[in-house]
Design a protein around this motif. Structure first.
Motif, PDB file in Angstrom:
ATOM      1  N   PRO A  86       0.964  -1.267  -0.108  1.00  0.00           N
ATOM      2  CA  PRO A  86      -0.097  -0.069  -0.206  1.00  0.00           C
ATOM      3  C   PRO A  86       0.773   1.306  -0.068  1.00  0.00           C
ATOM      4  N   ALA A  87       0.560   2.086  -0.685  1.00  0.00           N
ATOM      5  CA  ALA A  87       1.263   3.489  -0.988  1.00  0.00           C
ATOM      6  C   ALA A  87       1.571   4.301   0.136  1.00  0.00           C
ATOM      7  N   SER A  88       0.157   4.002   1.161  1.00  0.00           N
ATOM      8  CA  SER A  88       0.389   4.617   2.401  1.00  0.00           C
ATOM      9  C   SER A  88       1.497   4.169   3.469  1.00  0.00           C
ATOM     10  N   GLN A  89       2.079   2.993   3.215  1.00  0.00           N
ATOM     11  CA  GLN A  89       3.128   2.478   4.014  1.00  0.00           C
ATOM     12  C   GLN A  89       4.491   2.926   3.714  1.00  0.00           C
ATOM     13  N   ILE A  90       4.512   3.935   2.694  1.00  0.00           N
ATOM     14  CA  ILE A  90       5.942   4.313   2.225  1.00  0.00           C
ATOM     15  C   ILE A  90       6.059   5.343   3.271  1.00  0.00           C
ATOM     16  N   ARG A  93      10.486   9.397   4.196  1.00  0.00           N
ATOM     17  CA  ARG A  93      11.962   9.592   3.845  1.00  0.00           C
ATOM     18  C   ARG A  93      12.364   9.070   2.417  1.00  0.00           C
ATOM     19  N   ASP A  94      11.420   7.766   2.129  1.00  0.00           N
ATOM     20  CA  ASP A  94      11.568   7.326   0.858  1.00  0.00           C
ATOM     21  C   ASP A  94      10.600   7.621  -0.227  1.00  0.00           C
ATOM     22  N   GLU A  95       9.785   8.690   0.363  1.00  0.00           N
ATOM     23  CA  GLU A  95       8.503   9.268  -0.770  1.00  0.00           C
ATOM     24  C   GLU A  95       9.129   9.513  -2.029  1.00  0.00           C
ATOM     25  N   ALA A  96       9.989  10.567  -1.878  1.00  0.00           N
ATOM     26  CA  ALA A  96      10.532  11.059  -3.264  1.00  0.00           C
ATOM     27  C   ALA A  96      11.080  10.123  -3.990  1.00  0.00           C
ATOM     28  N   ASP A 137       0.617   4.755  -7.826  1.00  0.00           N
ATOM     29  CA  ASP A 137      -0.203   5.786  -7.796  1.00  0.00           C
ATOM     30  C   ASP A 137      -0.347   6.084  -6.336  1.00  0.00           C
ATOM     31  N   GLN A 138      -1.423   6.712  -6.097  1.00  0.00           N
ATOM     32  CA  GLN A 138      -1.586   7.120  -4.643  1.00  0.00           C
ATOM     33  C   GLN A 138      -1.941   6.010  -3.790  1.00  0.00           C
ATOM     34  N   GLU A 139      -2.453   4.895  -4.396  1.00  0.00           N
ATOM     35  CA  GLU A 139      -2.900   3.784  -3.409  1.00  0.00           C
ATOM     36  C   GLU A 139      -1.771   2.556  -3.590  1.00  0.00           C
ATOM     37  N   ARG A 140      -1.316   2.071  -4.712  1.00  0.00           N
ATOM     38  CA  ARG A 140      -0.500   1.138  -5.027  1.00  0.00           C
ATOM     39  C   ARG A 140       1.047   1.544  -5.013  1.00  0.00           C
ATOM     40  N   ALA A 141       1.863   0.492  -4.689  1.00  0.00           N
ATOM     41  CA  ALA A 141       3.236   0.738  -4.805  1.00  0.00           C
ATOM     42  C   ALA A 141       3.766  -1.014  -4.891  1.00  0.00           C
ATOM     43  N   LEU A 142       4.916  -0.960  -5.526  1.00  0.00           N
ATOM     44  CA  LEU A 142       5.543  -2.297  -5.553  1.00  0.00           C
ATOM     45  C   LEU A 142       7.010  -2.209  -4.948  1.00  0.00           C
ATOM     46  N   VAL A 143       7.508  -3.440  -4.169  1.00  0.00           N
ATOM     47  CA  VAL A 143       8.516  -3.622  -3.428  1.00  0.00           C
ATOM     48  C   VAL A 143       9.338  -4.577  -4.220  1.00  0.00           C
TER      49      VAL A 143
END
Length: 460
Positions: A86-90, A93-96, A137-143
């Motif tokens: 989830p993008a909210s868990q970024i 500091r790592d956002e940019a 996007d605002q909701e999703r992210a990949l690790v």
């Protein structure tokens, strides 16, 4: 190649430098595609970044959970470890960093090490993996979990490339340099050293190698010719003087024999005997008596035993030890004179003299003349081999005195006449040992003995 070998040193260095450049270029062009084609870390990182971008693009275009699962399944088929986040868990500091669209640069930063850091951890067994977070996007992210590359796998190809491009060409260049430049100079230096240590200028310096060396050889040969002419003129002059002295010396002896005062007559005859001995010694030394006499086979044991017996009959305690028979090729008269000089010299300062003969096979024939006199200091051991130098102040236990030519004459007979070596050593507890090493006896296969070295044969 002959023109390069005889060119100037400046030209040789220039050609060798150009050869190094060409050699490095050829080696690099032929080996680097093979080495880095198999183990190019930059190429592997580029391929990985391309696969990650493919997964990110497919996941970004997914509009349902089934399409997202298909994108993750693609990552599995591409051997990429990835999970949805989830993008909210970024973290802030790592956002940019996570929002950056430059996947290639981020992958390189995650996998490429600083050279010195990679060298420091070259053989570490565990290599930490740095995850790559990509915000979709605002909701999703990949690790993406980055693979761990063996540092040694990417380090050793670089080492191999450096060896092939630098070390091996330098070795080849050093070998060619030694052959073109250093080797002729080494031979030239060795020839100059032999001329210095052996007091031999009979062989001219060979003019080969670069133009500078050939020019130096020509200059030294000119100097050699002048030195030989000067030495020959000096020898002729001294020999002529010594010969001319015999006539007035003979007239003096005849007049002295008519002297009616016995005491005065004895003193004058003694002085005339000394003068006659000095003339004989000088002539023998200046003309190198015995050097041009051909060698013949003699019984060296009998020769030395005869010398010991002759001196013993004059009241000098001389003893011989050695094998009963020892056949040897030498100039018997010259050897007799050399050993006699050594015994006579020792008899002035010692009460007992030993002559020892040993056949040590390939090591050579050893003859030792030992005495129980006061011996010599290390400094005098070198100086007594100089012509006309007398060390009577150091060895004063005996009576009489020499002319300073006995040891130099003996040394010349052994070294120049027979290719041997004469060395002065200390004897325990006191005394002097004159050690003579003659070349070993060689059987020519036809029953004939040979003991003269090749270098000696060229001198005689």
């Amino acid at each position: 190649m002959k023109s390069l070998r005889t060119a100037s040193i400046r030209t040789q260095i220039l050609v060798l430098a150009l050869l190094l450049i060409v050699l490095v270029s050829v080696v690099a062009a032929t080996t680097e595609p093979f080495i880095y084609g198999r183990h190019d870390k930059g190429m592997a990182i580029g391929l990985l970044a391309g696969r990650i971008e493919r997964v990110v693009d497919q996941f970004r275009d997914a509009r349902s959970p089934e399409e997202e699962a298909a994108a993750l399944d693609l990552a599995t088929r591409l051997q990429i470890s990835v999970e949805k986040l989830p993008a909210s868990q970024i973290s802030p500091r790592d956002e940019a960093e996570a929002s950056s669209a430059d996947i290639l640069q981020r992958t390189r930063r995650a996998l490429e090490d600083d050279f010195f850091d990679g060298l420091r951890h070259l053989f570490d067994k565990e290599v930490a993996s740095v995850p790559l977070i990509v915000k979709i996007d605002q909701e999703r992210a990949l690790v993406f979990h980055m693979p761990t590359f063996s540092r040694s796998l990417w380090f050793f190809p670089a080492v191999a490339s450096g060896i092939l491009k630098i070390v091996i060409p330098l070795i080849v260049l050093a070998y060619v340099s030694s052959w073109l430049i250093i080797r002729p100079m080494g031979r030239f230096a060795a020839a100059a050293e032999r001329a210095s240590t052996d007091d031999s200028l009979e062989k001219p310096f060979v003019a080969e190698g670069s133009s500078e060396i050939r020019s130096l050889a020509a200059s030294l040969n000119t100097m050699r010719s002048r030195i030989l002419q000067m030495a020959e003129s000096r020898t002729r002059m001294l020999s002529s003087i010594s010969h001319d002295l015999r006539t007035p010396l003979t007239r003096l002896r005849m007049r002295v024999e008519r002297c009616e005062q016995p005491e005065l007559q004895g003193k004058m005859l003694h002085d005339l005997t000394v003068l006659d001995g000095m003339i004989n010694e000088s002539l023998a030394f200046l003309t190198n008596a015995g050097h041009n006499v051909p060698s013949r086979k003699v019984d060296l044991s009998s020769l030395l035993q005869t010398i010991a017996t002759d001196f013993s009959e004059t009241g000098i305690d001389v003893r011989f030890s050695g094998p009963r028979r020892l056949k040897y090729m030498c100039k018997s008269e010259a050897i007799t004179r050399a050993i006699s000089n050594l015994v006579e010299n020792a008899s002035r300062y010692a009460t007992q003299i030993d002559i020892d003969l040993q056949d040590r096979g390939d090591e050579g024939i050893f003859v030792k003349v030992s005495d129980n006199g006061p011996g010599l200091t290390d400094e005098l051991k070198t100086r007594v081999l100089e012509p006309f130098f007398k060390a009577d102040e150091a060895r004063t236990t005996g009576v009489g005195g020499g002319f300073g030519l006995g040891l130099p004459t003996a040394e010349g007979i052994i070294r120049k006449g027979h290719g041997g070596k004469l060395t002065l050593l200390d004897r325990a507890p006191n005394g002097l040992v004159v050690e003579i090493i003659l070349p070993p006896v060689r059987d020519g296969g036809d029953g004939r003995l040979s003991a003269i070295s090749d270098s000696t044969a060229s001198i005689i």
